[in-house]
Design a protein around this motif. Sequence first.
Motif, PDB file in Angstrom:
ATOM      1  N   CYS A  70       2.501   4.683   4.958  1.00 33.75           N
ATOM      2  CA  CYS A  70       3.372   3.698   5.606  1.00 33.75           C
ATOM      3  C   CYS A  70       2.878   3.473   7.034  1.00 33.75           C
ATOM      4  O   CYS A  70       2.685   4.428   7.782  1.00 33.75           O
ATOM      5  CB  CYS A  70       4.818   4.194   5.610  1.00 33.75           C
ATOM      6  SG  CYS A  70       5.897   3.172   6.631  1.00 33.75           S
ATOM      7  N   GLY A  88       4.565   2.133   9.324  1.00 32.19           N
ATOM      8  CA  GLY A  88       5.661   2.278  10.265  1.00 32.19           C
ATOM      9  C   GLY A  88       5.883   3.720  10.677  1.00 32.19           C
ATOM     10  O   GLY A  88       5.952   4.042  11.866  1.00 32.19           O
ATOM     11  N   CYS A  89       5.972   4.637   9.686  1.00 32.41           N
ATOM     12  CA  CYS A  89       6.317   6.030   9.987  1.00 32.41           C
ATOM     13  C   CYS A  89       5.204   7.013   9.650  1.00 32.41           C
ATOM     14  O   CYS A  89       5.304   8.199   9.977  1.00 32.41           O
ATOM     15  CB  CYS A  89       7.594   6.422   9.245  1.00 32.41           C
ATOM     16  SG  CYS A  89       7.405   6.454   7.437  1.00 32.41           S
ATOM     17  N   CYS A 100       6.952   1.922   3.803  1.00 31.77           N
ATOM     18  CA  CYS A 100       7.867   2.557   2.860  1.00 31.77           C
ATOM     19  C   CYS A 100       9.156   1.733   2.869  1.00 31.77           C
ATOM     20  O   CYS A 100       9.310   0.820   3.691  1.00 31.77           O
ATOM     21  CB  CYS A 100       8.134   4.006   3.281  1.00 31.77           C
ATOM     22  SG  CYS A 100       9.074   4.160   4.817  1.00 31.77           S
ATOM     23  N   CYS A 131      11.032   1.638   6.268  1.00 29.61           N
ATOM     24  CA  CYS A 131      10.421   0.916   7.397  1.00 29.61           C
ATOM     25  C   CYS A 131      10.228  -0.569   7.124  1.00 29.61           C
ATOM     26  O   CYS A 131       9.779  -1.301   8.000  1.00 29.61           O
ATOM     27  CB  CYS A 131       9.075   1.549   7.745  1.00 29.61           C
ATOM     28  SG  CYS A 131       9.206   3.231   8.347  1.00 29.61           S
TER      29      CYS A 131
HETATM   30 ZN    ZN Z   1       7.889   4.333   6.723  1.00 29.90          ZN
END
Ligand code: ZN
Length: 206
Positions: A130, A132-133, A159, A162
């Motif tokens: 992911c 984002g994270c 994910c 996110c």
């Molecule tokens: Zn994520």
Amino acid sequence: MTPTLALERIMLSPQCGEILAAVRAATPAALLDQLDAAANDATRAAIEATALTGGAAVTAAPAAAVPGWLRLGVLDALTRWADGTGSTCRHSPRPDRPEPVLAAAWRPGLVTCCHCTHLWRVGREANLTCDGCGRVCEPESINPAMTQMAGLIFMYGTCADCRPAITPDPGPLSRPETAEQDHPRGTGRVRPRGSRGHGRGRGARR
Ligand SMILES: [Zn+2]
Ligand SMILES: [Zn+2]
């Protein structure tokens, strides 16, 4: 303040619409035409890529509705491309010769033309990470997507937690535009993430 953060501040400013209008007014008409054409071509390419995979249409969103990691990723790609500190494909796309170009969350600093999708390939684990994270996801739970700003198409994958919840806004802050794909892994001319083994960016997983 870095150019990226300065741009973000402008983007989030209530005066953003007026600032953009002033920039447009100060830009030579010929260059403006090319910039607009590149942006339209990029929108078409993104729509085409998502249509091929059954994804949703491109939607416009206010900058503030875009998560910070994504907004800064796009702006970092643009500024590094513009100031020459990033890298490009062998076709050397240049900001002063507008054309649709690709950038991605998983390879900061690289901007390529829309033909050099092979440069976006990554291994299996990175393909499922992911943006984002940083969590490594199951293949069916990663959501490949694209955000567009002017002629730049920025690819990323998230994910479920996110995934940006972006609602359309037809106002002056209409960009970046996001094309979400509902199905894992893209196919088509612009491929946000490709098949495993071929890596992200890339090869079709049908
Ligand atoms: Zn994520
Ligand atoms: Zn190229």
